[in-house]
Write a protein that holds these residues in place. Structure first.
Motif, PDB file in Angstrom:
ATOM      1  N   ASN A  49      42.119  40.830  45.567  1.00  0.00           N
ATOM      2  CA  ASN A  49      42.683  39.699  44.831  1.00  0.00           C
ATOM      3  C   ASN A  49      41.682  38.552  44.851  1.00  0.00           C
ATOM      4  N   ARG A  54      48.258  31.755  45.769  1.00  0.00           N
ATOM      5  CA  ARG A  54      47.712  33.040  46.220  1.00  0.00           C
ATOM      6  C   ARG A  54      46.295  33.277  45.713  1.00  0.00           C
ATOM      7  N   ASN A  55      45.864  32.542  44.710  1.00  0.00           N
ATOM      8  CA  ASN A  55      44.518  32.709  44.176  1.00  0.00           C
ATOM      9  C   ASN A  55      43.578  31.575  44.557  1.00  0.00           C
ATOM     10  N   GLY A  71      44.691  30.857  39.246  1.00  0.00           N
ATOM     11  CA  GLY A  71      44.250  29.863  40.217  1.00  0.00           C
ATOM     12  C   GLY A  71      43.795  28.577  39.546  1.00  0.00           C
ATOM     13  N   LYS A 120      40.269  34.800  44.994  1.00  0.00           N
ATOM     14  CA  LYS A 120      40.645  33.529  45.610  1.00  0.00           C
ATOM     15  C   LYS A 120      39.521  32.528  45.348  1.00  0.00           C
ATOM     16  N   GLY A 141      43.669  36.752  38.235  1.00  0.00           N
ATOM     17  CA  GLY A 141      43.810  35.907  39.418  1.00  0.00           C
ATOM     18  C   GLY A 141      43.039  34.609  39.298  1.00  0.00           C
TER      19      GLY A 141
END
Length: 645
Positions: A468, A384-385, A439, A470, A435
């Motif tokens: 969030n 998700r990151n 990641g 990424k 986040g």
């Protein structure tokens, strides 16, 4: 606010209950012409909002276009709404918004059937800003009993308590549904909610202004509501929206009113109001049939079959004609940026999904076999990151990579912008730090591949609609063997200020090189300062400046001034973690697994950091913001400067 056009929809109510009306406000900030670039972008934004809102938990925002043709969009559904109800409300709101405001550059719609939702688009950036105007309000036609003298006191107390609960709660959606007893058989029911992008203080102000507005326009009636761009508020003498399942319905002697009257707010004296009666069920059925038809006859994407069939991730092969249509034939209006190996374009698929398309140039140096292998590697990264690879296209000389579109640009566009940085309160910044950490940890040890990123910086941290983080751009990434902890190169690549000293001096890199870059990022997010900045007549380097403040006991002065009203204890802990990550000795730096533990467990004792490597000692190695593209080995990922935003 100036003159606006308000179109209100008064829905027929067959059952004995109040249904919020839908209202549209067309701003007078300018018009666009039909078939213009702005018109096309507006339509794409609205399609994207409708198709992405349920997948993102009822809140989504996006941006399409460049320069004066940029359109910003936001959609929001009440937190308790199901996906079907949310989708119905949003689709209905968009249809009426486009009909009411066919060529206005900014408009907002409050959908009201069957629950509240907000659709807002504009030619200006408004995400996270407190906007107290315009306001839509309405009330039940029943009159309160004037002999009940305690009503106002009970009502006012309940409103005050609910504003506080909604604005200070831990929920991302900042909502509250509360009750107060009027008698043994009668209650007051109230619901308040803010959009997730506003801060707690802005949420409180929005709700309090909504309550005050309702009191000024509609006091004395048996229930009503007020809605602003950032929040919704409703109260009644009976339960609604299925928010109060544990309570008993009021006695038949006090039935709720059967309709709601829309009343213009004081700020809209120059506006005109149009009352329309519709049957919403027919519209919803028509919309459902239309959507099902689109999905039924839309040409499906082709799943790649020669990838690892045991992988839990999916990667799709797209037809070139599909991507050409989605990007408007790779038009300059859709172009997001130019990288070392090609350009990046914004695209909208037939189902409304926004994508970022990397179109590799003919001199990228990759053949078809190498390109497919490249896709196979990137497709195995799913977190998700991390920016997600959706698919690819390989037709003739065309080689395309299709990524998810991340609407809020990159972290550097916020942290160093005098206006956008105000959106980043401490809650959002801490979420971004966490986040990024998760990641990197995924890349280092939790993915099917072990990867060192080697170019972590704010420009490569993208922010989605919910802010969030990424991680993007794997152009400098190094693929490691599972038993390999470090490597070396004679060709240094990266960005000054974020590169670990051992990499800059000797070409040696490891997972701890990424840890160093993460430490710089943390200090930058907390302070709002770039790795090198001017302090009076002197140039300061963030790592050495932070160390000096820490050693002198003045680390609080490092914190971004706009954050100093928040919890400084968490910020000081992040400064501490950042300094641990930028220590000169590689062995002294924590692993990313340890960093994630430090961030998630505030009771974990932190070691005392040693002095970081002086940035001045390796400034001669690289120039400020220099980026080298190096020849790639077979273990290095070759797609550079991916910027899907």
């Amino acid at each position: 606010m100036g003159s606006k056009t308000i179109v209100s929809l008064l829905f027929h109510v067959i059952i004995i209950s109040i249904t919020l009306t839908g209202a549209e406000v067309c701003y007078n900030t300018g018009n666009f012409t039909a078939n213009s670039t702005y018109a096309k972008n507006r339509d794409l934004v609205l399609r994207s909002l409708a198709s992405n809102v349920t997948a993102n938990g009822g809140f989504y925002n996006t941006t399409i276009g460049l320069g004066n043709d940029t359109v910003y969009g936001l959609v929001f559904c009440m937190a308790s709404a199901s996906a079907e109800i949310c989708s119905s409300c949003v689709n209905s709101a968009i249809q009426t918004l486009m009909a009411a405001c066919p060529n206005q550059k900014e408009a907002i719609s409050w959908g009201g059937n069957p629950v509240p939702c907000i659709v807002h688009y504009a030619n200006r950036y408004f995400l996270g800003s407190l906007e107290l105007s315009p306001t839509d309000a309405g009330y039940n036609t029943g009159i309160l009993d004037p002999s009940f003298r305690q009503f106002l006191q009970i009502w006012s107390g309940l409103m005050t308590d609910t504003v506080t609960i909604a604005s200070t709660g831990s929920s991302r959606f900042k909502l509250a549904a509360e009750t107060a007893d009027l008698s043994s058989t009668q209650k007051i029911y109230v619901f308040m909610q803010c959009t997730p992008d506003v801060s707690p203080s802005n949420c409180r102000d929005c709700l309090q202004h909504s309550v005050d507005y309702y009191k000024s326009c509609c006091n004395g009636y048996q229930g009503g509501y007020a809605q602003k761009p950032n929040c919704v508020f409703r109260w009644d003498l009976y339960p609604f929206y299925n928010l109060f399942p544990q309570v008993t319905s009021p006695s038949p002697s006090s039935p709720p009113p059967t309709n709601t009257t829309i009343r213009k707010g004081k700020e809209n004296n120059a506006s005109r109001t149009v009352i329309v009666t519709i049957v919403p069920t027919s519209i919803f059925l028509a919309l459902v049939i239309l959507i099902l038809t689109i999905f039924r006859f839309r040409k499906p994407k082709q799943e790649v079959k020669n990838f690892d069939e045991n992988s839990s991730t999916k990667c799709w092969e797209f037809k070139f004609a599909t991507i050409k249509l989605a990007t408007n034939d790779f038009s300059d209006d859709n172009k997001l940026g130019q990288g070392g190996f090609g350009a990046v374009y914004k695209g909208i698929l037939a189902d409304g999904q926004a994508i970022a398309v990397k179109r590799l140039s003919s001199n990228s140096g990759q053949g078809a076999v190498e390109f497919r292998n490249e896709v196979g590697l990137l497709a195995k990264l799913a977190h998700r990151n991390l920016v997600r690879l959706l698919g690819f296209c390989l037709e003739g000389t065309e080689k395309l990579l299709i990524y998810e579109f991340v609407p809020n640009s990159s972290l550097d566009q916020f942290i160093h912008d005098p206006n956008k940085r105000l959106v980043l309160d401490w809650e959002k910044r801490y979420k971004i730090i966490e986040g990024i950490a998760r990641g990197i940890l995924y890349l280092h040890q939790d993915s099917q591949l072990w990867i060192i990123h080697r170019d972590l910086k704010p420009g490569n941290i993208l922010l989605d609609g919910n802010m969030n983080a990424k991680i993007s751009d794997f152009g400098m990434a190094k693929l490691m063997k599972t038993d390999q902890t470090h490597d070396a190169t004679s060709r240094i690549a990266g960005t000054f200020g974020y590169i670990a000293p051992e990499y800059a001096w000797k070409g040696q890199f490891s997972v701890k090189s990424d840890v160093f870059s993460f430490g710089v990022l943390v200090l930058e997010i907390v302070s709002g300062q770039k790795p090198s900045f001017r302090n009076g007549d002197d140039m300061e380097h963030l790592t050495s400046h932070a160390w000096r403040r820490w050693r002198e006991g003045t680390a609080l002065d490092l914190i971004d001034p706009i954050l100093r009203n928040d919890s400084t204890a968490a910020m000081m802990r992040c400064i501490h973690i950042g300094l641990l990550c930028v220590q000169e000795n590689v062995a002294d730096r924590p692993t990313m697994a340890s960093v994630v533990q430090m961030l998630s467990n505030s009771s974990l004792t932190l070691q005392t950091p040693f002095e970081p490597a002086s940035s001045l000692s390796y400034t001669s190695t690289m120039e400020q913001s220099q980026l080298k593209i190096i020849p790639l080995s077979k273990n290095e990922i070759s797609i550079t400067e991916l910027d899907p935003r």
